[in-house]
Design a protein around this motif. Structure first.
Motif, PDB file in Angstrom:
ATOM      1  N   VAL A 149     -22.641  11.996  32.737  1.00 47.46           N
ATOM      2  CA  VAL A 149     -22.783  11.167  31.536  1.00 47.46           C
ATOM      3  C   VAL A 149     -22.899   9.699  31.960  1.00 47.46           C
ATOM      4  CG1 VAL A 149     -21.639  10.398  29.418  1.00 47.46           C
ATOM      5  CG2 VAL A 149     -21.452  12.789  30.141  1.00 47.46           C
ATOM      6  N   PRO A 150     -23.885   8.959  31.444  1.00 42.60           N
ATOM      7  CA  PRO A 150     -23.969   7.533  31.748  1.00 42.60           C
ATOM      8  C   PRO A 150     -22.664   6.822  31.392  1.00 42.60           C
ATOM      9  CG  PRO A 150     -25.996   8.262  30.710  1.00 42.60           C
ATOM     10  CD  PRO A 150     -25.027   9.408  30.607  1.00 42.60           C
ATOM     11  N   ASN A 151     -22.157   6.067  32.345  1.00 46.16           N
ATOM     12  CA  ASN A 151     -20.868   5.401  32.173  1.00 46.16           C
ATOM     13  C   ASN A 151     -20.620   4.583  33.435  1.00 46.16           C
ATOM     14  OD1 ASN A 151     -18.377   4.678  31.114  1.00 46.16           O
ATOM     15  ND2 ASN A 151     -17.746   6.774  30.653  1.00 46.16           N
ATOM     16  N   GLN A 152     -19.551   3.802  33.415  1.00 49.65           N
ATOM     17  CA  GLN A 152     -19.105   3.153  34.647  1.00 49.65           C
ATOM     18  C   GLN A 152     -17.842   3.847  35.123  1.00 49.65           C
ATOM     19  OE1 GLN A 152     -17.575  -1.140  34.984  1.00 49.65           O
ATOM     20  NE2 GLN A 152     -19.434  -1.191  36.262  1.00 49.65           N
ATOM     21  N   TYR A 153     -17.903   4.333  36.337  1.00 55.11           N
ATOM     22  CA  TYR A 153     -16.795   5.090  36.927  1.00 55.11           C
ATOM     23  C   TYR A 153     -16.134   4.214  37.975  1.00 55.11           C
ATOM     24  CZ  TYR A 153     -19.062   8.856  34.401  1.00 55.11           C
ATOM     25  OH  TYR A 153     -19.614   9.629  33.400  1.00 55.11           O
ATOM     26  N   ARG A 154     -15.079   3.496  37.513  1.00 51.05           N
ATOM     27  CA  ARG A 154     -14.433   2.473  38.332  1.00 51.05           C
ATOM     28  C   ARG A 154     -13.563   3.097  39.418  1.00 51.05           C
ATOM     29  NH1 ARG A 154     -13.669  -2.583  35.793  1.00 51.05           N
ATOM     30  NH2 ARG A 154     -12.546  -3.146  37.697  1.00 51.05           N
ATOM     31  N   SER A 155     -13.764   2.625  40.636  1.00 53.39           N
ATOM     32  CA  SER A 155     -12.961   3.040  41.799  1.00 53.39           C
ATOM     33  C   SER A 155     -12.839   4.559  41.889  1.00 53.39           C
ATOM     34  CB  SER A 155     -11.563   2.404  41.727  1.00 53.39           C
ATOM     35  OG  SER A 155     -11.655   1.005  41.655  1.00 53.39           O
ATOM     36  N   THR A 156     -13.930   5.244  41.620  1.00 51.41           N
ATOM     37  CA  THR A 156     -13.930   6.704  41.514  1.00 51.41           C
ATOM     38  C   THR A 156     -14.384   7.383  42.798  1.00 51.41           C
ATOM     39  OG1 THR A 156     -14.268   6.611  39.132  1.00 51.41           O
ATOM     40  CG2 THR A 156     -14.974   8.632  40.209  1.00 51.41           C
TER      41      THR A 156
ATOM     42  N   ASN B  40     -11.619   1.582  50.994  1.00 49.11           N
ATOM     43  CA  ASN B  40     -12.463   2.754  50.758  1.00 49.11           C
ATOM     44  C   ASN B  40     -12.386   3.188  49.299  1.00 49.11           C
ATOM     45  OD1 ASN B  40     -14.084   4.980  51.081  1.00 49.11           O
ATOM     46  ND2 ASN B  40     -12.578   6.181  52.231  1.00 49.11           N
ATOM     47  N   SER B  41     -13.007   2.398  48.440  1.00 54.83           N
ATOM     48  CA  SER B  41     -13.008   2.664  47.004  1.00 54.83           C
ATOM     49  C   SER B  41     -14.256   2.038  46.404  1.00 54.83           C
ATOM     50  CB  SER B  41     -11.759   2.077  46.349  1.00 54.83           C
ATOM     51  OG  SER B  41     -11.771   2.282  44.951  1.00 54.83           O
ATOM     52  N   PHE B  42     -15.019   2.842  45.649  1.00 53.50           N
ATOM     53  CA  PHE B  42     -16.312   2.380  45.147  1.00 53.50           C
ATOM     54  C   PHE B  42     -16.481   2.750  43.674  1.00 53.50           C
ATOM     55  CE2 PHE B  42     -16.649   2.951  49.654  1.00 53.50           C
ATOM     56  CZ  PHE B  42     -17.344   1.829  50.079  1.00 53.50           C
ATOM     57  N   THR B  43     -17.105   1.840  42.954  1.00 50.29           N
ATOM     58  CA  THR B  43     -17.450   2.056  41.551  1.00 50.29           C
ATOM     59  C   THR B  43     -18.916   2.459  41.462  1.00 50.29           C
ATOM     60  OG1 THR B  43     -15.793   0.519  40.690  1.00 50.29           O
ATOM     61  CG2 THR B  43     -17.740   0.909  39.308  1.00 50.29           C
ATOM     62  N   TYR B  44     -19.194   3.471  40.641  1.00 50.82           N
ATOM     63  CA  TYR B  44     -20.579   3.885  40.402  1.00 50.82           C
ATOM     64  C   TYR B  44     -20.863   3.774  38.913  1.00 50.82           C
ATOM     65  CZ  TYR B  44     -24.774   6.814  40.085  1.00 50.82           C
ATOM     66  OH  TYR B  44     -26.036   7.279  39.839  1.00 50.82           O
ATOM     67  N   THR B  45     -21.972   3.145  38.587  1.00 49.00           N
ATOM     68  CA  THR B  45     -22.394   2.958  37.208  1.00 49.00           C
ATOM     69  C   THR B  45     -23.715   3.686  36.998  1.00 49.00           C
ATOM     70  OG1 THR B  45     -21.361   0.764  37.214  1.00 49.00           O
ATOM     71  CG2 THR B  45     -22.871   1.273  35.405  1.00 49.00           C
ATOM     72  N   LEU B  46     -23.791   4.506  35.970  1.00 51.92           N
ATOM     73  CA  LEU B  46     -25.035   5.194  35.637  1.00 51.92           C
ATOM     74  C   LEU B  46     -25.516   4.714  34.279  1.00 51.92           C
ATOM     75  CD1 LEU B  46     -27.205   7.373  36.144  1.00 51.92           C
ATOM     76  CD2 LEU B  46     -25.654   9.021  35.057  1.00 51.92           C
ATOM     77  N   ILE B  47     -26.773   4.230  34.245  1.00 52.19           N
ATOM     78  CA  ILE B  47     -27.389   3.802  32.994  1.00 52.19           C
ATOM     79  C   ILE B  47     -28.735   4.494  32.833  1.00 52.19           C
ATOM     80  CG2 ILE B  47     -26.227   1.556  33.003  1.00 52.19           C
ATOM     81  CD1 ILE B  47     -28.808   0.294  34.025  1.00 52.19           C
ATOM     82  N   GLU B  48     -29.342   4.326  31.668  1.00 50.70           N
ATOM     83  CA  GLU B  48     -30.665   4.870  31.409  1.00 50.70           C
ATOM     84  C   GLU B  48     -31.709   3.770  31.604  1.00 50.70           C
ATOM     85  OE1 GLU B  48     -31.349   7.980  30.367  1.00 50.70           O
ATOM     86  OE2 GLU B  48     -29.474   8.784  29.568  1.00 50.70           O
TER      87      GLU B  48
END
Length: 202
Positions: free
Chosen positions: A89-96, A189-197
């Motif tokens: 699902v498009p969202n921002q996944y902080r430190s995931t 060692n922690s990264f945020t990934y953001t998914l947009i359209e």
């Protein structure tokens, strides 16, 4: 030349009130862009993009990598889960995400906190973005590569993704991972990934 600009990605991310990381070297903004033009059709191609925006010694950097943010045709038809194939699902996944071994084989960004996925079980070759099917949890939605060939590139998604975010070209992937190694040395060692359209980008 890329399809988008760093500023376009930044504005799209901030328009959704997501965090945009600035200041410091290799403070990475990893943003996936799902191709809205496909209108949910299962193309089985790497027609999405994973972007990385950051700075080095004050110089702004921006890179794009051909990728898929959708599961391949194989898993859309051959369900690993009876409730349906997983579509992030498009969202921002902080430190995931953390650098770890994907399938115990090679370094990737591996999911270490819950994410949200749609479940699509009707095998109609169209991704169903139905909010009533959303599940949240640990699904192994990693960010990894599509080919083991040292300079290889995949053109068909097929079995490379059952919901993962997958970069098609190995050289691009190595470049992507080199950035994560440099970032992890500074910020951990922690990264945020953001998914947009893509339709979110002006």
């Amino acid at each position: 030349m890329g399809k988008y600009t760093r500023n376009q990605i930044k504005e799209a991310v901030k328009s959704k009130n997501y965090k945009w990381f600035e200041g410091g070297n290799y403070n990475l903004n990893i943003v996936g862009i799902r191709n809205s033009n496909t209108q949910g059709q299962v193309t089985n191609r790497f027609d999405d993009i994973i972007t990385v925006s950051y700075s080095v010694d004050g110089e702004l950097k921006y890179q794009e990598f051909n990728a898929t943010t959708d599961p391949g045709a194989f898993y859309e038809q051959n369900l690993l889960n009876s409730e349906g194939v997983a579509i992030l699902v498009p969202n921002q996944y902080r430190s995931t995400y953390e650098i770890d071994l994907h399938q115990s084989k090679y370094d990737a960004l591996c999911q270490r906190k819950p994410v949200k996925v749609y479940r699509d079980d009707d095998k109609d070759k169209v991704y169903d973005f139905d909010e009533s099917t959303i599940q949240e949890g640990y699904f192994g939605i990693n960010i990894h590569r599509a080919t083991a060939n040292i300079h290889g590139e995949s053109t068909q998604v097929d079995k490379w993704s059952a919901g993962c975010q997958v970069i098609s070209k190995n050289d691009d992937y190595q470049e992507f991972m080199d950035l994560t190694y440099k970032s992890s040395e500074i910020y951990g060692n922690s990264f945020t990934y953001t998914l947009i359209e893509s339709q979110d980008i002006v």
